[in-house]
Scaffold this motif. Structure first.
Motif, mmCIF file in Angstrom:
data_model
loop_
_atom_site.group_PDB
_atom_site.id
_atom_site.type_symbol
_atom_site.label_atom_id
_atom_site.label_comp_id
_atom_site.label_asym_id
_atom_site.label_seq_id
_atom_site.Cartn_x
_atom_site.Cartn_y
_atom_site.Cartn_z
ATOM 1 N N UNK A 219 -2.908 -1.409 -8.863
ATOM 2 C CA UNK A 219 -3.733 -0.977 -7.725
ATOM 3 C C UNK A 219 -3.073 0.194 -6.995
ATOM 4 N N UNK A 220 -1.747 0.089 -6.849
ATOM 5 C CA UNK A 220 -1.043 1.192 -6.190
ATOM 6 C C UNK A 220 -1.111 2.486 -7.012
ATOM 7 N N UNK A 221 -1.013 2.338 -8.361
ATOM 8 C CA UNK A 221 -1.120 3.514 -9.230
ATOM 9 C C UNK A 221 -2.491 4.174 -9.122
ATOM 10 N N UNK A 222 -3.545 3.358 -9.146
ATOM 11 C CA UNK A 222 -4.899 3.904 -9.018
ATOM 12 C C UNK A 222 -5.075 4.595 -7.680
ATOM 13 N N UNK A 223 -4.485 4.012 -6.642
ATOM 14 C CA UNK A 223 -4.589 4.626 -5.322
ATOM 15 C C UNK A 223 -3.864 5.973 -5.282
ATOM 16 N N UNK A 224 -2.693 6.038 -5.914
ATOM 17 C CA UNK A 224 -1.955 7.298 -5.960
ATOM 18 C C UNK A 224 -2.728 8.372 -6.746
ATOM 19 N N UNK A 225 -3.322 7.968 -7.899
ATOM 20 C CA UNK A 225 -4.131 8.922 -8.667
ATOM 21 C C UNK A 225 -5.313 9.430 -7.869
ATOM 22 N N UNK A 226 -5.949 8.523 -7.146
ATOM 23 C CA UNK A 226 -7.101 8.925 -6.337
ATOM 24 C C UNK A 226 -6.695 9.929 -5.270
ATOM 25 N N UNK A 227 -5.532 9.702 -4.664
ATOM 26 C CA UNK A 227 -5.052 10.642 -3.634
ATOM 27 C C UNK A 227 -4.797 12.019 -4.230
ATOM 28 N N UNK B 6 -8.998 4.604 0.756
ATOM 29 C CA UNK B 6 -7.752 3.852 0.964
ATOM 30 C C UNK B 6 -8.039 2.442 1.501
ATOM 31 N N UNK B 7 -7.062 1.477 1.252
ATOM 32 C CA UNK B 7 -7.257 0.089 1.654
ATOM 33 C C UNK B 7 -6.920 -0.151 3.119
ATOM 34 N N UNK B 8 -5.892 0.541 3.627
ATOM 35 C CA UNK B 8 -5.524 0.304 5.030
ATOM 36 C C UNK B 8 -6.381 1.168 5.934
ATOM 37 N N UNK B 9 -6.581 0.706 7.123
ATOM 38 C CA UNK B 9 -7.512 1.344 8.069
ATOM 39 C C UNK B 9 -7.012 2.696 8.538
ATOM 40 N N UNK B 10 -5.701 2.848 8.676
ATOM 41 C CA UNK B 10 -5.164 4.116 9.174
ATOM 42 C C UNK B 10 -5.417 5.247 8.160
ATOM 43 N N UNK B 11 -5.070 4.956 6.908
ATOM 44 C CA UNK B 11 -5.289 5.971 5.865
ATOM 45 C C UNK B 11 -6.773 6.262 5.692
ATOM 46 N N UNK B 12 -7.595 5.206 5.797
ATOM 47 C CA UNK B 12 -9.035 5.397 5.654
ATOM 48 C C UNK B 12 -9.576 6.303 6.753
ATOM 49 N N UNK B 13 -9.096 6.109 7.971
ATOM 50 C CA UNK B 13 -9.571 6.939 9.092
ATOM 51 C C UNK B 13 -9.195 8.402 8.879
#
Length: 815
Positions: free
Chosen positions: A57-65, A174-181
């Motif tokens: 999940x962390x890898x997919x999140x990094x790729x998405x970023x 992103x999963x956390x609210x801060x990054x999503x905002x």
């Protein structure tokens, strides 16, 4: 995060291994340890599964970023490109102004054809209008192509922005609210930046579509009217003898003031000339360049003849260099006017007027006064006919003018044929053209009286045109031959086939080839005046331009002819450069010779031929793979039997680059002394002191023991041995010799001469004198004169040069 999980896993593993090590040796303890091990394995498996899922999940999140950063950057670049294109791109007001100018020009060109038609259409008006509408159609099509390209570019920008906006990576939040905002704020900012650019692209696209609609209407209108003109011209060609107007004595039908006709003819003439000059400025510049080169050549030719006192007072056979600039104008315009394809008549009139004025000045006071007056009057009649041919619409006034000028031409022509001084005429063929003129002008009068206006006007201009152009061409050929003949009188003739002419006949009668070209050119210029000319020439043009296929290669006769013409021109230019650059002019009074550009000439010739070959290949559209096949075949031929030829060619290149010898150098090669006359591709020519030309292959020239006197400044050291009697004061003899050597100007002062006492000979003391001749060409003459001077000086100073003596004693034996 991954590092922290790994540390917890290692700590857990260490503690789990430590606990069983502290247990007892009892059976109960062993069972507890086994149970603990099983629990440990299960826990480790669960831990591994959760860690792997979390890492993925962390890898997919990094790729998405990373993808989101890349996409945002691409969106910004695309928006910047679109902004730059929109700020520098479409000039809507300028395009509208251009379209309005096209419509205005169309309205002016339509006068006399589609509006104010009159009783009948005229050939000249249809031709001029067709040329104008063709140029306007080309402009409209060019603008249409540009608008299509602009529209395509705008659509590409919109498609790029839309495709980037729909990338799946943008929708991975992103999963956390801060990054999503923070991410949503970035998305909102990009969308805010895209919106005005997208609106601008939509507006620009709408404007282009509107302009394209206007351009398409203009193109359709122009094309439709061109088709209508083509139909008029076809009908006129099919009905060349049809009556368009009533007889001259009948009442006039449609009336338009003659001043209005002249005004709109002037406007159309200016438009056709302006459009044609705009599209053919390169050819016009080429024409001016050729005039300049021809003028330079003729001027230098005249300078040589003037310096050598070879000019004749009556200029017989030298008329071409009487006025070099005017001769260059006449020759270049007469020959190269055919590079202009379908020129407007007004441009032809300008060319012919310049040629007529130039020829009139050239042979003024050269030809008989009677024929000079005939020529002048014929030029006046021709110019009147040419000006009338620029009038594009028929009128009763013009018909009377045509009738009067035609009648004058008939009377004048008959008088010239019957009473003319033919024995003083330089070119006898002119008589036939005058007779043809009389015939054409007589038929023009008849057609005019009977209402055949277009036929009458065509015959009217053709009659005078045939005489003037024939005279211009005949004298052009005569001047060309004079120029070539004069050149070969002062240049040594390496090859009299250089220009493919028989120079023994130059000045008396032009070669048959030139007369054939003259007749062909005359027919082209004469035929352009008739409506049926285009329809007779069209099948011929199609025959030459039709595509033909051999295997995979497609060609046309035009491309083949173009290939041959370019190759021939490059060969001729190469030979001309070689001929005029390597041969010397007449010697100057100070006996100094002008040599050519030396071994650089070989590189120049190679460059000319290489450029010509590549241009010919490009013009003919020959595929590169065909060239490789030819090169392969050449390689095989070189390997089997062309080693010697290639050796000589390569040696020629080495000579050109290293320059061990240059044209004009004084050399000795294998005992052959002389002057290097030329350096060619395969061989070089040495002019020996005996007057012979030795042709030596370049390979032998490099392999031989080459002595180049010119590399050392053309100096040569010589020596003279002289003997003096034993009782001679040797220092006095030295002073006398130094005085004699010092008085000779052909001896170099640095290094100076040297006098050495060589040996005690049988009857004299030998003295050897060394000295440097300033120029090797004067070495032998200098040595000869010094021998005479030394002999005279020794006699004046009582220094005896003994001759060898021997005493012979004859003894007879006693009886």
């Amino acid at each position: 995060m991954k590092t922290k999980s790994l540390l917890l896993f290692l700590l857990f593993l260490f503690v789990s291994n430590l606990v069983p090590a502290q247990g007892t040796d009892t059976l109960k303890a062993k069972q507890a340890a086994d149970s603990l091990k099983r629990n440990f394995v299960a826990k480790m498996q669960d831990f591994a599964k959760s860690s792997a899922k979390k890492s993925k999940a962390e890898l997919e999140a990094d790729k998405a970023v990373i993808d989101q950063i890349r996409i945002f950057e691409q969106v910004r670049k695309a928006m910047q490109k679109a902004k730059n294109y929109l700020s520098n791109g479409l000039d809507t007001p300028g395009i509208k102004t251009e379209l309005k100018a096209i419509d205005d020009d169309f309205t002016r060109a339509s006068d006399g054809v589609f509006i104010n038609k009159g009783t009948a259409q005229t050939f000249r008006n249809l031709t001029a209008t067709a040329k104008i509408l063709t140029e306007l159609l080309n402009k409209a099509n060019t603008r249409k192509i540009n608008l299509d390209a602009n529209q395509q570019q705008l659509n590409n920008f919109r498609y790029q922005l839309d495709s980037l906006s729909g990338e799946p990576a943008l929708f991975k939040f992103p999963q956390d609210s801060v990054s999503l905002t923070k991410y949503l704020q970035k998305v909102v900012l990009v969308a805010y930046e895209i919106k005005p650019v997208d609106s601008m692209l939509k507006i620009a696209n709408t404007n282009i579509q509107s302009l394209l609609a206007q351009v398409n209407v203009t193109v359709f209108k122009l094309q439709n009217h061109l088709d209508e003109i083509a139909a008029y011209q076809q009908a006129m060609a099919d009905n060349s003898f049809k009556r368009e107007f009533g007889d001259l004595s009948s009442p006039e039908g449609h009336y338009r003031p003659f001043g209005d006709i002249l005004s709109h003819s002037w406007v159309k003439g200016g438009m056709t000339l302006g459009f044609y000059a705009e599209n053919n400025y390169g050819k016009l510049f080429t024409l001016l360049l050729l005039v300049f080169l021809s003028y330079t050549y003729l001027k230098s030719l005249k300078g040589i003849y003037t310096e050598s006192n070879l000019l004749r007072p009556d200029m017989e056979g030298q008329l071409v260099i009487r006025y070099p600039f005017l001769s260059a104008l006449l020759i270049v315009i007469s020959i190269f006017q055919f590079i202009f394809r379908s020129p407007p008549f007004v441009l032809n009139v300008i060319f012919w007027l310049i040629s007529c004025v130039s020829l009139s000045i050239i042979f003024s006071k050269f030809i008989n006064k009677y024929w000079m007056r005939v020529w002048t009057f014929m030029v006046i009649l021709f110019m009147l006919a040419a000006v009338d041919n620029l009038v594009l619409q028929a009128s009763r006034t013009e018909r009377w003018l045509i009738l009067i000028i035609s009648a004058v031409g008939v009377v004048f022509g008959l008088f010239t044929l019957l009473k003319g001084k033919r024995d003083t005429l330089r070119e006898k063929w002119i008589v036939y053209s005058i007779g043809f003129m009389v015939l054409l002008e007589a038929f023009s009068m008849l057609a005019n009286i009977l209402g055949r206006y277009n036929m009458a006007k065509t015959l009217f201009i053709s009659g005078y045109l045939n005489v003037v152009v024939a005279i211009l061409f005949l004298w052009t050929v005569r001047l060309i031959n004079e120029g070539l003949f004069l050149a070969f009188n002062i240049y040594s003739g390496q090859d009299k086939k250089l220009f493919y002419l028989n120079f023994s006949k130059v000045g008396k009668r032009a070669p048959l080839l030139f007369y054939g070209l003259l007749v062909a050119g005359w027919l082209v210029l004469f035929g352009r005046n008739f409506p049926a000319y285009n329809y007779f020439s069209k099948p011929l043009k199609e025959f030459f331009s039709a595509d033909r296929t051999i295997g995979d290669y497609t060609f046309s006769i035009n491309t083949v002819l173009l290939f041959i013409v370019i190759i021939v021109i490059s060969l001729i230019v190469s030979k001309v450069v070689s001929f005029f650059a390597t041969d010397k002019h007449l010697e100057h009074k100070d006996d100094q010779k002008r040599y050519g550009i030396g071994s650089w000439l070989l590189l120049v010739r190679i460059a000319i031929l290489a450029i010509g070959l590549f241009l010919a290949i490009a013009a003919a559209g020959i595929p590169v793979d065909r060239i490789t096949i030819i090169l392969g075949a050449l390689g095989v031929g070189i390997g089997f039997g062309l080693q010697t030829l290639v050796n000589n060619l390569v040696s020629g290149l080495i000579i050109a680059f290293e320059k061990p010898v240059n044209v004009g150098d004084i050399v000795d090669v294998d005992g052959q002394g002389g002057t290097m006359k030329s350096i060619g591709f395969r061989s070089s020519v040495i002019s020996t002191w005996d007057g012979a030309d030795v042709v030596m292959p370049n390979g032998d020239l490099l392999n031989a023991h080459l002595i180049n006197w010119s590399l050392g400044g053309n100096r040569k050291r010589l020596s003279i041995i002289v003997g003096v009697a034993y009782e001679t004061d040797l220092e006095k003899a030295r002073r006398v010799l130094m005085e004699v050597l010092g008085n000779e100007d052909r001896i170099a002062k640095n290094p100076g001469p040297v006098v050495q006492f060589e040996q005690f000979a049988s009857s004299a003391i030998d003295i050897k004198v060394y000295f440097w001749s300033r120029h090797i060409g004067q070495a032998l003459a200098t040595k000869s004169d010094l021998i005479v001077a030394i002999n005279e000086a020794f006699k004046a100073n009582d220094i005896n040069i003994p001759f060898q003596q021997q005493e012979i004693t004859v003894r007879y034996p006693k009886a």
